[in-house]
Each structure stands twice: as structure tokens, then as C-alpha cells.
Design a protein around this motif. Structure first.
Motif, PDB file in Angstrom:
ATOM      1  N   HIS A   1       0.811  -1.220   0.000  1.00 25.80           N
ATOM      2  CA  HIS A   1       0.000   0.000   0.000  1.00 25.80           C
ATOM      3  C   HIS A   1       0.841   1.265   0.000  1.00 25.80           C
ATOM      4  O   HIS A   1       0.297   2.371   0.131  1.00 25.80           O
ATOM      5  CB  HIS A   1      -1.001   0.023   1.163  1.00 25.80           C
TER       6      HIS A   1
ATOM      7  N   ILE B   1      -1.469   4.555 -11.686  1.00 23.63           N
ATOM      8  CA  ILE B   1      -2.340   4.502 -10.503  1.00 23.63           C
ATOM      9  C   ILE B   1      -3.807   4.455 -10.924  1.00 23.63           C
ATOM     10  O   ILE B   1      -4.609   3.715 -10.350  1.00 23.63           O
ATOM     11  CB  ILE B   1      -2.069   5.708  -9.575  1.00 23.63           C
TER      12      ILE B   1
ATOM     13  N   GLY C   1      -6.151   1.373  -9.916  1.00 24.44           N
ATOM     14  CA  GLY C   1      -7.390   1.640  -9.178  1.00 24.44           C
ATOM     15  C   GLY C   1      -8.605   1.107  -9.908  1.00 24.44           C
ATOM     16  O   GLY C   1      -9.481   0.463  -9.321  1.00 24.44           O
ATOM     17  N   ASN C   2      -8.651   1.355 -11.206  1.00 28.17           N
ATOM     18  CA  ASN C   2      -9.777   0.868 -12.005  1.00 28.17           C
ATOM     19  C   ASN C   2      -9.843  -0.650 -11.994  1.00 28.17           C
ATOM     20  O   ASN C   2     -10.907  -1.237 -11.767  1.00 28.17           O
ATOM     21  CB  ASN C   2      -9.636   1.383 -13.441  1.00 28.17           C
TER      22      ASN C   2
ATOM     23  N   THR D   1      -8.497  -2.737  -9.896  1.00 25.72           N
ATOM     24  CA  THR D   1      -8.756  -3.231  -8.546  1.00 25.72           C
ATOM     25  C   THR D   1     -10.254  -3.197  -8.256  1.00 25.72           C
ATOM     26  O   THR D   1     -10.825  -4.168  -7.752  1.00 25.72           O
ATOM     27  CB  THR D   1      -7.975  -2.400  -7.514  1.00 25.72           C
ATOM     28  N   MET D   2     -10.904  -2.083  -8.602  1.00 26.72           N
ATOM     29  CA  MET D   2     -12.357  -1.989  -8.440  1.00 26.72           C
ATOM     30  C   MET D   2     -13.046  -3.072  -9.260  1.00 26.72           C
ATOM     31  O   MET D   2     -14.005  -3.703  -8.794  1.00 26.72           O
ATOM     32  CB  MET D   2     -12.848  -0.607  -8.865  1.00 26.72           C
TER      33      MET D   2
END
Length: 197
Positions: free
Chosen positions: A128, A151, A155-156, A158-159
Motif C-alpha cells: 500500500h 495509478i 485503481g480501475n 482493482t475496483m
């Protein structure tokens, strides 16, 4: 899938509009979009971010696909992995690196930029945080824009992985499980038979 797939007659005007737009851009409403259509405003924003991360980011295609595989493996998102593994190899991610990621081993890359990029993404996903050395090494290759786009991609994707697993989006029946420690939507013990909670 844990949510019902919305039939055309069940959709409101906004959902039908998004369904048509996603179909035009992606060839159909599949996988996570069948979930996201239940929240049309989120669906619109997620589809837009996903399209940027996959098709318009400043990162080379192989690294856009690499972020998808890394996030998919981090969240054990088999649907996402299966849908993109061939595209990742075709874009230039070495097959041996793909196999290493699937087996939770550190992949080897011949390109120093790819090695630095993987280290940056892996450190962030695993801890993290990103150390100064890892950041500087990746920044030297990709600059500020490249790392910001990285990033955004992580993030995309991971969602995406969380959506696929939380709502148990159908796994492709014709595909072998890509990860040795996951069967269905559960982690298995060393003998490969018994799901762990």
C-alpha cells in the motif's frame, strides 16, 4: 451471478442508453457491466474510466494489460484474468512473466523499464506504499504522467476485481482456473480440494 441480469423491459431509459453505448464500444454488455448497470450513474463513470485505462492511457499497451493482470491476481479475479491474458501476451507481456504472476512469483523482464514498472505496481498493491527508490526508478522511465496513469489503471482494475468477486460474476466455463490457489470464488488449501473461508 449474485444479482439478476437486467432484461431490456426492466431497464429505465438511462440504463437502456448505457446498455446501447457499452454495446457499441465493447461489443456487448458482459461481465461486470451487468452488475454496474444496476447503478447507472456509477456504470457511466466506471465505463469511461475503464475505457481510458484500457485504450487511451499514456502507458504502452503491454503495461496497461500488465496492470490489469497484476490487479486481477492481487484480487484473485479470474474472470478479468481470463478475459485479458491473451491480450496481454499479444501486447508483449512475456508468457513466462504471466505465468509467474499467476503463481505469485516475481516475474523477470528483459526490459529495465518493465521491471521498474512491475516493481512500482507490485509494491503498491502488496504494501500500500511505494519506497523512494522504487518511485524514483519508475519515475525515471515513465515520468509523472505515466505514474499517474498507472495509478488510475491499478485503481480501475482493482475496483473491477472487487466487483467480479463480490457479485460472483460468472466464470468462463470453457477456461481452466488460472490460479493454483483459487477455485470458484474461494481460496483452496494446499491439497487443492477444500475451500478456505
Amino acid at each position: 451471478m449474485r444479482l439478476p441480469v437486467l432484461a431490456a423491459e426492466e431497464m429505465d431509459d438511462r440504463q437502456r442508453e448505457l446498455h446501447a453505448r457499452i454495446t457499441a464500444r465493447r461489443g456487448g454488455v458482459r461481465g461486470p457491466f451487468r452488475v454496474w448497470l444496476h447503478s447507472p450513474e456509477l456504470c457511466e463513470r466506471v465505463e469511461s474510466l475503464g475505457a481510458f485505462a484500457r485504450f487511451e492511457s499514456s502507458l504502452p499497451k503491454r503495461l496497461r494489460e500488465l496492470t490489469l493482470l497484476m490487479a486481477a491476481r492481487h484480487f484473485d479475479a479470474q474472470y478479468s484474468w481470463n478475459a485479458h491474458v491473451a491480450a496481454a501476451v499479444e501486447a508483449g507481456v512475456p508468457e513466462k512473466a504471466v505465468q509467474a504472476i499467476a503463481e505469485r512469483r516475481t516475474p523477470e523482464f528483459t526490459d529495465e523499464a518493465d521491471t521498474a514498472f512491475h516493481a512500482f505496481c507490485e509494491e503498491l498493491l502488496a504494501t500500500h506504499f511505494v519506497s523512494d527508490d522504487t518511485f524514483a526508478r519508475a519515475h525515471a522511465h515513465f515520468g509523472s504522467r505515466g505514474l499517474v496513469d498507472a495509478i488510475g489503471s491499478l485503481g480501475n482494475f482493482t475496483m473491477l476485481g472487487m466487483c467480479l468477486n463480490a457479485f460472483q460474476v460468472d466464470l468462463q466455463a470453457d477456461r481452466e482456473p488460472p490460479f493454483p490457489d483459487i477455485r470458484g470464488f474461494a481460496r483452496v488449501t494446499g491439497d487443492g480440494d477444500r475451500p478456505q473461508p
